[in-house]
Design a protein around this motif. Sequence first.
Motif, PDB file in Angstrom:
ATOM      1  N   UNK A 104      66.761  96.429  92.344  1.00 18.91           N
ATOM      2  CA  UNK A 104      67.392  97.623  92.885  1.00 18.91           C
ATOM      3  C   UNK A 104      68.388  98.449  91.990  1.00 18.91           C
ATOM      4  N   UNK A 105      68.174  99.897  92.220  1.00 16.83           N
ATOM      5  CA  UNK A 105      69.079 100.813  91.523  1.00 16.83           C
ATOM      6  C   UNK A 105      70.286 101.284  92.319  1.00 16.83           C
ATOM      7  N   UNK A 106      71.490 101.104  91.803  1.00 24.04           N
ATOM      8  CA  UNK A 106      72.609 101.718  92.510  1.00 24.04           C
ATOM      9  C   UNK A 106      73.072 102.991  91.916  1.00 24.04           C
ATOM     10  N   UNK A 107      73.028 104.322  92.620  1.00 26.18           N
ATOM     11  CA  UNK A 107      73.203 105.601  91.764  1.00 26.18           C
ATOM     12  C   UNK A 107      74.343 106.160  92.778  1.00 26.18           C
ATOM     13  N   UNK A 108      75.279 106.969  92.060  1.00 28.46           N
ATOM     14  CA  UNK A 108      76.122 107.680  92.609  1.00 28.46           C
ATOM     15  C   UNK A 108      75.750 108.672  93.472  1.00 28.46           C
ATOM     16  N   UNK A 109      76.324 108.764  94.774  1.00 27.48           N
ATOM     17  CA  UNK A 109      75.683 109.951  95.732  1.00 27.48           C
ATOM     18  C   UNK A 109      76.171 111.042  95.511  1.00 27.48           C
ATOM     19  N   UNK A 110      75.649 112.186  95.262  1.00 25.53           N
ATOM     20  CA  UNK A 110      76.190 113.398  95.055  1.00 25.53           C
ATOM     21  C   UNK A 110      75.973 114.316  96.261  1.00 25.53           C
ATOM     22  N   UNK A 111      76.722 115.145  96.440  1.00 26.23           N
ATOM     23  CA  UNK A 111      76.745 116.006  97.567  1.00 26.23           C
ATOM     24  C   UNK A 111      75.522 117.080  97.414  1.00 26.23           C
ATOM     25  N   UNK A 112      74.872 117.114  98.473  1.00 27.95           N
ATOM     26  CA  UNK A 112      73.884 118.251  98.162  1.00 27.95           C
ATOM     27  C   UNK A 112      74.079 119.652  98.072  1.00 27.95           C
ATOM     28  N   UNK A 113      73.584 120.279  97.023  1.00 26.26           N
ATOM     29  CA  UNK A 113      73.954 121.491  96.551  1.00 26.26           C
ATOM     30  C   UNK A 113      72.897 122.502  96.915  1.00 26.26           C
ATOM     31  N   UNK A 114      73.181 123.642  97.750  1.00 25.53           N
ATOM     32  CA  UNK A 114      72.504 124.552  98.166  1.00 25.53           C
ATOM     33  C   UNK A 114      72.349 125.738  97.214  1.00 25.53           C
ATOM     34  N   UNK A 115      71.135 126.503  97.087  1.00 24.98           N
ATOM     35  CA  UNK A 115      70.952 127.639  96.113  1.00 24.98           C
ATOM     36  C   UNK A 115      70.981 128.667  97.003  1.00 24.98           C
ATOM     37  N   UNK A 116      71.741 129.973  96.870  1.00 25.06           N
ATOM     38  CA  UNK A 116      71.516 130.904  97.707  1.00 25.06           C
ATOM     39  C   UNK A 116      70.933 131.916  97.090  1.00 25.06           C
ATOM     40  N   UNK A 117      69.770 132.255  97.520  1.00 25.44           N
ATOM     41  CA  UNK A 117      68.687 133.177  96.670  1.00 25.44           C
ATOM     42  C   UNK A 117      69.025 134.731  96.918  1.00 25.44           C
ATOM     43  N   UNK A 118      68.468 135.648  96.289  1.00 28.65           N
ATOM     44  CA  UNK A 118      68.834 137.006  96.354  1.00 28.65           C
ATOM     45  C   UNK A 118      68.505 137.577  97.877  1.00 28.65           C
ATOM     46  N   UNK A 119      67.623 136.895  98.374  1.00 26.63           N
ATOM     47  CA  UNK A 119      67.216 137.317  99.735  1.00 26.63           C
ATOM     48  C   UNK A 119      68.140 136.462 101.001  1.00 26.63           C
ATOM     49  N   UNK A 120      69.197 135.999 100.510  1.00 32.61           N
ATOM     50  CA  UNK A 120      69.964 135.064 101.308  1.00 32.61           C
ATOM     51  C   UNK A 120      69.657 134.068 101.930  1.00 32.61           C
ATOM     52  N   UNK A 121      68.383 133.722 101.479  1.00 31.54           N
ATOM     53  CA  UNK A 121      67.708 132.370 101.979  1.00 31.54           C
ATOM     54  C   UNK A 121      68.259 131.294 101.084  1.00 31.54           C
ATOM     55  N   UNK A 122      68.450 130.047 101.645  1.00 32.98           N
ATOM     56  CA  UNK A 122      68.934 128.652 101.085  1.00 32.98           C
ATOM     57  C   UNK A 122      67.804 127.874 100.738  1.00 32.98           C
ATOM     58  N   UNK A 123      67.879 127.142  99.728  1.00 32.07           N
ATOM     59  CA  UNK A 123      67.291 125.966  99.353  1.00 32.07           C
ATOM     60  C   UNK A 123      68.110 124.890  98.436  1.00 32.07           C
ATOM     61  N   UNK A 124      67.383 123.685  98.543  1.00 31.93           N
ATOM     62  CA  UNK A 124      68.270 122.554  97.829  1.00 31.93           C
ATOM     63  C   UNK A 124      68.265 122.835  96.279  1.00 31.93           C
ATOM     64  N   UNK A 125      69.179 122.575  95.488  1.00 27.93           N
ATOM     65  CA  UNK A 125      68.978 122.843  94.040  1.00 27.93           C
ATOM     66  C   UNK A 125      67.972 121.942  93.419  1.00 27.93           C
ATOM     67  N   UNK A 126      66.956 122.330  92.475  1.00 25.74           N
ATOM     68  CA  UNK A 126      65.885 121.593  91.935  1.00 25.74           C
ATOM     69  C   UNK A 126      66.169 121.634  90.533  1.00 25.74           C
ATOM     70  N   UNK A 127      66.561 120.777  89.682  1.00 28.30           N
ATOM     71  CA  UNK A 127      66.708 120.733  88.469  1.00 28.30           C
ATOM     72  C   UNK A 127      65.268 121.147  87.635  1.00 28.30           C
ATOM     73  N   UNK A 128      64.317 120.476  88.249  1.00 27.46           N
ATOM     74  CA  UNK A 128      63.073 120.654  87.577  1.00 27.46           C
ATOM     75  C   UNK A 128      62.448 121.814  87.773  1.00 27.46           C
ATOM     76  N   UNK A 129      62.949 122.622  88.901  1.00 25.44           N
ATOM     77  CA  UNK A 129      62.571 124.109  88.911  1.00 25.44           C
ATOM     78  C   UNK A 129      63.228 124.786  87.900  1.00 25.44           C
ATOM     79  N   UNK A 130      64.624 124.702  87.627  1.00 26.66           N
ATOM     80  CA  UNK A 130      65.331 125.338  86.704  1.00 26.66           C
ATOM     81  C   UNK A 130      64.543 124.972  85.249  1.00 26.66           C
ATOM     82  N   UNK A 131      64.237 123.704  84.875  1.00 27.81           N
ATOM     83  CA  UNK A 131      63.710 123.556  83.589  1.00 27.81           C
ATOM     84  C   UNK A 131      62.241 124.327  83.717  1.00 27.81           C
ATOM     85  N   UNK A 132      61.503 124.364  84.704  1.00 25.94           N
ATOM     86  CA  UNK A 132      60.217 124.969  84.659  1.00 25.94           C
ATOM     87  C   UNK A 132      60.447 126.405  84.274  1.00 25.94           C
ATOM     88  N   UNK A 133      61.748 127.132  84.694  1.00 26.83           N
ATOM     89  CA  UNK A 133      61.760 128.579  84.525  1.00 26.83           C
ATOM     90  C   UNK A 133      62.337 128.773  82.971  1.00 26.83           C
TER      91      UNK A 133
END
Length: 154
Positions: free
Chosen positions: A40-69
């Motif tokens: 098993x792997x034990x990892x520190x739980x981080x709080x979910x981070x929401x990203x507020x987009x230009x149109x005011x919609x929200x989605x979960x922060x996604x590091x892979x999306x950031x790297x892709x951009x």
Amino acid sequence: MKCPYCNAPDTRVIDSRPVDDNSSIRRRRQCETCLRRFTTYEKLETMPLMVVKKDRSRELFDRSKLETKILHACHKRPVSSEQISAIADEVENMIYGMEEREIATSVIGERVMERLKSLDEVAYVRFASVYREFKDVNTFMEELGKLLKNKQTQ
């Protein structure tokens, strides 16, 4: 921890060690009933981070999306995958360090542009053209003018 083989509720830890970057712990466990072992792997739980987009919609922060951009901006440029990963690490650490539950895409985008500007000017202009939604050639030329002006003053 419940055994994944026999569903017995009692297992014991027989070995614990940190994983590569010390951000999680790997544990070898043994079931008290069937005696089978599993990891098993034990990892520190981080709080979910929401990203507020230009149109005011929200989605979960996604590091892979950031790297892709960032990767798209650096396409066919002399920028290594390690450098792209380092920018993503820096931006991710910065936004989690703010300890906010929501962060605007503008904050993320500006931070990426700062890093790209010092790393590769072409990648910077590519990222800025999408991020700032250049509407026409004049807007594009204004940004290039700012970049050239800053370069001359340095």
